[in-house]
Design a protein around this motif. Structure first.
Motif, short mmCIF file in Angstrom:
data_model
loop_
_atom_site.label_atom_id
_atom_site.label_comp_id
_atom_site.label_asym_id
_atom_site.label_seq_id
_atom_site.Cartn_x
_atom_site.Cartn_y
_atom_site.Cartn_z
N LYS A 246 0.81 -1.22 0.00
CA LYS A 246 0.00 0.00 0.00
C LYS A 246 0.84 1.27 0.00
O LYS A 246 0.32 2.35 -0.23
CB LYS A 246 -0.93 0.01 1.22
N THR A 247 2.11 1.16 0.31
CA THR A 247 2.99 2.33 0.33
C THR A 247 4.21 2.05 -0.51
O THR A 247 4.53 0.90 -0.83
CB THR A 247 3.45 2.66 1.77
N GLN A 248 4.92 3.13 -0.86
CA GLN A 248 6.12 2.97 -1.67
C GLN A 248 7.19 2.19 -0.90
O GLN A 248 7.89 1.35 -1.48
CB GLN A 248 6.67 4.33 -2.09
N ALA A 249 7.30 2.44 0.41
CA ALA A 249 8.29 1.72 1.22
C ALA A 249 8.00 0.22 1.23
O ALA A 249 8.91 -0.60 1.08
CB ALA A 249 8.30 2.27 2.65
N GLU A 250 6.73 -0.15 1.38
CA GLU A 250 6.37 -1.56 1.35
C GLU A 250 6.66 -2.15 -0.03
O GLU A 250 7.11 -3.30 -0.15
CB GLU A 250 4.89 -1.73 1.70
N GLY A 251 6.39 -1.36 -1.06
CA GLY A 251 6.64 -1.84 -2.41
C GLY A 251 8.11 -2.10 -2.67
O GLY A 251 8.48 -3.12 -3.26
N LEU A 252 8.97 -1.19 -2.24
CA LEU A 252 10.41 -1.38 -2.44
C LEU A 252 10.92 -2.60 -1.66
O LEU A 252 11.77 -3.35 -2.14
CB LEU A 252 11.17 -0.12 -2.02
N ALA A 253 10.38 -2.80 -0.46
CA ALA A 253 10.77 -3.98 0.32
C ALA A 253 10.34 -5.27 -0.41
O ALA A 253 11.07 -6.26 -0.42
CB ALA A 253 10.14 -3.93 1.71
#
Length: 304
Positions: A246-253
């Motif tokens: 749901k967030t860019q940080a979660e996506g990068l992880a």
């Protein structure tokens, strides 16, 4: 899928060198691609039969268009733009399904004691899937605000807790160093707001970091960024690990985890001997974000 956006200006500029007959045949080829949601067959005669090209002149024109506007792969004559639109369609449908599982659109707030609103002649479409036909499931990219070039791209061009991502099936995508930004339509009440930015360069950096022995990305241009953008959208709504974010940080992880697991595969790190039919094939960034490569990696097709 039974709908795809057609930008008249872009189509005319992209087919300016074609005759009127070639333009007509090209539109028929695009219709077949979207209708079947897969690359066109490698058998040119079969393609001609699919679109009703019977005359020798028409058949010759079809062969030229396939060579000029499509990329020949093992799966058939592919086109990155078509694959991107199909991915956006499925991403929209998946989002609609998730919202439907949550009960769809919540009722509008009314003041205590206020009478029930009268039924409207043209009520709004409910979100989520309903019994029978539901237009919301079509996933029209125009409704979710994807503003991209409508002329297909012809360059040749998917954690720690993750399914082990095994064997062969080469396919690639191609593609300006930039932060790709989407312009989504306003979210409906109760719907999850989509991610509006794909950090293309950061994902490329993760690929270099996690898979240092694979071919490096030297050019981050618009076609490659566009392919990554659509895979970013698709991965955000997937329910299989490591994706669904749901967030860019979660996506990068999630993408870091994806590349780390890919790096454990002998095939995906080019340690297995190439096949006789594809002696020069190497797995690279484009392959890992291509529709087939991405899906099969998540399905454990490239791990022994």
């Amino acid at each position: 899928m039974h709908f795809y956006p057609h930008n008249i200006k872009d189509f005319r500029s992209g087919t300016v060198s074609m005759t009127r007959m070639e333009r007509w045949l090209y539109r028929d080829l695009l219709d077949c691609y979207y209708d079947t949601e897969q690359p066109l067959p490698l058998d040119v005669d079969k393609v001609c039969r699919m679109i009703g090209a019977r005359e020798a002149q028409e058949k010759a024109a079809v062969a030229e268009i396939l060579d000029f506007k499509f990329t020949k792969t093992d799966a058939g004559y592919a086109q990155e733009r078509c694959d991107a639109e199909i991915a956006a369609y499925h991403a929209k449908a998946a989002t609609a399904q998730e919202n439907g599982k949550k009960g769809g659109r919540p009722p509008k707030n009314r003041k205590p004691g206020a009478p029930e609103p009268e039924a409207e002649d043209n009520p709004e479409k409910p979100s989520g899937f309903q019994s029978g036909f539901n237009p919301d499931a079509i996933g029209n990219p125009a409704e979710i605000g994807l503003k991209t070039n409508q002329e297909p791209v012809t360059n040749k061009t998917t954690t720690t807790t993750s399914p082990a991502l095994r064997s062969e099936d080469p396919e690639a995508a191609a593609g300006e160093h930039e932060e790709f930004t989407l312009t989504p339509a306003p979210a409906k009440p109760g719907e999850q707001k989509p991610l509006t930015s794909c950090p293309v360069q950061k994902i490329v950096d993760l690929y270099h970091e996690c898979m240092p022995n694979n071919p490096r990305v030297k050019v981050v241009n618009k076609p490659r960024s566009g392919a990554m953008k659509y895979r970013w959208i698709e991965a955000a709504v997937l329910t299989c690990k490591p994706f669904g974010y749901k967030t860019q940080a979660e996506g990068l992880a999630a993408w870091r985890a994806y590349f780390e697991v890919c790096n454990e595969s002998d095939f995906l790190t080019n340690k297995t001997p190439p096949s006789a039919s594809h002696p020069n094939f190497k797995v690279d960034f484009d392959f890992l974000i291509s529709p087939n490569g991405f899906a099969k990696a998540l399905e454990n097709r490239y791990h022994s």
